[in-house]
Motif scaffolding. Structure first.
Motif, mmCIF file in Angstrom:
data_model
loop_
_atom_site.group_PDB
_atom_site.id
_atom_site.type_symbol
_atom_site.label_atom_id
_atom_site.label_comp_id
_atom_site.label_asym_id
_atom_site.label_seq_id
_atom_site.Cartn_x
_atom_site.Cartn_y
_atom_site.Cartn_z
ATOM 1 N N PHE A 159 0.826 -1.206 0.000
ATOM 2 C CA PHE A 159 0.000 0.000 0.000
ATOM 3 C C PHE A 159 0.864 1.261 0.000
ATOM 4 C CE2 PHE A 159 -3.541 -2.531 2.352
ATOM 5 C CZ PHE A 159 -3.813 -3.209 1.175
ATOM 6 N N CYS A 160 1.981 1.242 0.734
ATOM 7 C CA CYS A 160 2.898 2.383 0.712
ATOM 8 C C CYS A 160 3.515 2.545 -0.673
ATOM 9 C CB CYS A 160 4.006 2.191 1.750
ATOM 10 S SG CYS A 160 3.499 2.399 3.467
ATOM 11 N N TYR A 161 3.840 1.413 -1.289
ATOM 12 C CA TYR A 161 4.466 1.424 -2.611
ATOM 13 C C TYR A 161 3.500 1.958 -3.663
ATOM 14 C CZ TYR A 161 7.085 -0.305 -6.662
ATOM 15 O OH TYR A 161 7.776 -0.393 -7.845
ATOM 16 N N THR A 162 2.249 1.498 -3.631
ATOM 17 C CA THR A 162 1.272 1.960 -4.613
ATOM 18 C C THR A 162 0.865 3.413 -4.366
ATOM 19 O OG1 THR A 162 -0.522 0.989 -3.288
ATOM 20 C CG2 THR A 162 0.351 -0.333 -5.097
ATOM 21 N N TYR A 163 1.069 3.897 -3.153
ATOM 22 C CA TYR A 163 0.813 5.309 -2.848
ATOM 23 C C TYR A 163 1.896 6.194 -3.476
ATOM 24 C CZ TYR A 163 -0.178 9.472 0.044
ATOM 25 O OH TYR A 163 -0.489 10.745 0.492
ATOM 26 N N HIS B 57 7.924 10.470 -10.716
ATOM 27 C CA HIS B 57 9.114 9.713 -10.384
ATOM 28 C C HIS B 57 8.779 8.226 -10.415
ATOM 29 C CE1 HIS B 57 6.858 9.537 -6.702
ATOM 30 N NE2 HIS B 57 7.627 8.539 -6.310
ATOM 31 N N GLU B 58 9.805 7.411 -10.355
ATOM 32 C CA GLU B 58 9.617 5.967 -10.244
ATOM 33 C C GLU B 58 9.922 5.584 -8.799
ATOM 34 O OE1 GLU B 58 11.095 1.901 -12.481
ATOM 35 O OE2 GLU B 58 12.546 3.485 -12.121
ATOM 36 N N ASN B 59 8.885 5.274 -8.043
ATOM 37 C CA ASN B 59 9.132 4.938 -6.650
ATOM 38 C C ASN B 59 9.827 3.589 -6.539
ATOM 39 O OD1 ASN B 59 6.526 4.057 -7.596
ATOM 40 N ND2 ASN B 59 6.098 3.312 -5.532
ATOM 41 N N ARG B 60 10.542 3.417 -5.469
ATOM 42 C CA ARG B 60 11.399 2.251 -5.324
ATOM 43 C C ARG B 60 11.210 1.600 -3.962
ATOM 44 N NH1 ARG B 60 16.066 2.134 -8.819
ATOM 45 N NH2 ARG B 60 15.820 3.691 -10.454
ATOM 46 N N ILE B 61 11.610 0.334 -3.907
ATOM 47 C CA ILE B 61 11.709 -0.381 -2.647
ATOM 48 C C ILE B 61 13.185 -0.583 -2.363
ATOM 49 C CG2 ILE B 61 11.298 -2.602 -1.499
ATOM 50 C CD1 ILE B 61 8.632 -2.745 -2.917
ATOM 51 N N PHE B 62 13.578 -0.405 -1.113
ATOM 52 C CA PHE B 62 14.971 -0.543 -0.715
ATOM 53 C C PHE B 62 15.123 -1.738 0.215
ATOM 54 C CE2 PHE B 62 14.246 3.866 -1.761
ATOM 55 C CZ PHE B 62 15.379 4.235 -2.473
ATOM 56 N N GLU C 42 10.880 -0.371 -10.142
ATOM 57 C CA GLU C 42 9.647 -1.067 -10.522
ATOM 58 C C GLU C 42 9.913 -2.089 -11.622
ATOM 59 O OE1 GLU C 42 5.187 -0.009 -12.274
ATOM 60 O OE2 GLU C 42 6.470 1.574 -11.477
ATOM 61 N N LYS C 43 10.756 -1.731 -12.585
ATOM 62 C CA LYS C 43 11.080 -2.652 -13.671
ATOM 63 C C LYS C 43 11.798 -3.886 -13.138
ATOM 64 C CE LYS C 43 13.215 -2.931 -18.259
ATOM 65 N NZ LYS C 43 13.804 -4.263 -18.009
ATOM 66 N N THR C 44 12.709 -3.688 -12.199
ATOM 67 C CA THR C 44 13.429 -4.820 -11.608
ATOM 68 C C THR C 44 12.467 -5.764 -10.909
ATOM 69 O OG1 THR C 44 15.428 -3.493 -11.295
ATOM 70 C CG2 THR C 44 15.216 -5.482 -9.951
ATOM 71 N N LEU C 45 11.554 -5.191 -10.124
ATOM 72 C CA LEU C 45 10.574 -6.009 -9.412
ATOM 73 C C LEU C 45 9.686 -6.775 -10.388
ATOM 74 C CD1 LEU C 45 9.546 -3.452 -6.654
ATOM 75 C CD2 LEU C 45 10.776 -5.591 -6.272
ATOM 76 N N LEU D 152 10.155 -10.279 -0.914
ATOM 77 C CA LEU D 152 9.578 -9.511 -2.025
ATOM 78 C C LEU D 152 9.287 -10.417 -3.212
ATOM 79 C CD1 LEU D 152 11.788 -6.272 -1.992
ATOM 80 C CD2 LEU D 152 9.594 -6.674 -0.887
ATOM 81 N N THR D 153 10.153 -11.401 -3.436
ATOM 82 C CA THR D 153 9.939 -12.354 -4.520
ATOM 83 C C THR D 153 8.618 -13.087 -4.337
ATOM 84 O OG1 THR D 153 12.283 -12.714 -4.952
ATOM 85 C CG2 THR D 153 10.795 -14.494 -5.554
ATOM 86 N N GLN D 154 8.379 -13.571 -3.123
ATOM 87 C CA GLN D 154 7.152 -14.315 -2.852
ATOM 88 C C GLN D 154 5.925 -13.443 -3.109
ATOM 89 O OE1 GLN D 154 7.975 -15.266 1.197
ATOM 90 N NE2 GLN D 154 9.107 -17.124 0.729
#
Length: 219
Positions: free
Chosen positions: A51-55, A106-111, A128-131, A162-164
């Motif tokens: 939800f944070c990521y999609t925000y 911007h392209e939001n990211r996960i760290f 996002e592309k990597t994910l 994250l993979t799962q």
């Protein structure tokens, strides 16, 4: 999404996401800001990250235990603050260090933090592309489908977590959550959810094989 105590269908997730986004907006969080997400319950931790990521937030997920160890001080991550989840709920508290204006597109990211084997954990940025690319390839490798049930066994602070999540979501598979790792709960959840598989590391399987399975386990 299923856990021993909760279950969310796709339509329910849409409503929960809308409610969560409204909470973030009321607290004046802006897309593009960087936050550390702290939690312990695997299912609500996973949903909150999504939800944070999609925000539009840039998020570094960190378990409560690792956050208490101060593995990465917030100032080193240049975070705008910390979002702390309340156990087994989608409610949270916010500690904000600084504010920013709404950022341009911007392209939001996960760290993620590296393992810290060198004694100095580093932050790795996932686009996002990597994910998407990884989730797509793995969904094909493991033949995931809307009829598949996958048991999540890794923390979100680990890349496998994250993979799962993303490979299961991309395939519209059901993702099930165990309340604890490396215990009889794993075997109980396999039976309870009648999962088709577990996406896990070699280390995980070694740990599982060291413990005798439940006599009622059917594979």
């Amino acid at each position: 999404f299923k856990s021993p105590h909760l279950e969310y269908r796709q339509s329910e997730l849409v409503l929960e996401q809308q409610t969560f986004h409204e909470k973030l907006a009321r607290k004046n969080l802006n897309p593009g800001e960087k936050f550390i997400l702290v939690g312990s319950d695997s299912m609500t931790f996973s949903l909150s990250l999504l939800f944070c990521y999609t925000y539009g937030l840039n998020i570094l997920p960190m378990s409560s235990a690792n956050y208490k160890k101060n593995l990465l001080p917030s100032k080193d991550f240049n975070a705008h603050g910390v979002i702390s989840l309340k156990n087994q709920s989608l409610d949270f508290s916010l500690e904000k260090y600084r504010s920013s204006k709404i950022l341009p597109q911007h392209e939001n990211r996960i760290f993620l933090l590296t393992s810290g084997s060198t004694g100095n954990p580093k932050v790795v940025s996932l686009s996002e592309k990597t994910l998407y690319d990884r989730a797509f390839i793995e969904s094909k490798i493991f033949n995931l489908s809307p009829q598949t049930r996958v048991l999540s066994v890794s923390s979100l602070s680990h890349e496998l977590g994250l993979t799962q999540i993303f490979s299961s979501l991309l395939s519209k598979a059901t993702l099930c959550f165990s309340p604890a790792f490396f215990t009889q709960d794993i075997y109980q959840c396999i039976n309870k959810f009648r999962v088709h598989g577990i996406i896990a590391t070699t280390f995980f399987w070694e740990r599982v094989c060291q413990e005798p399975p439940s006599p009622t386990l059917s594979l």
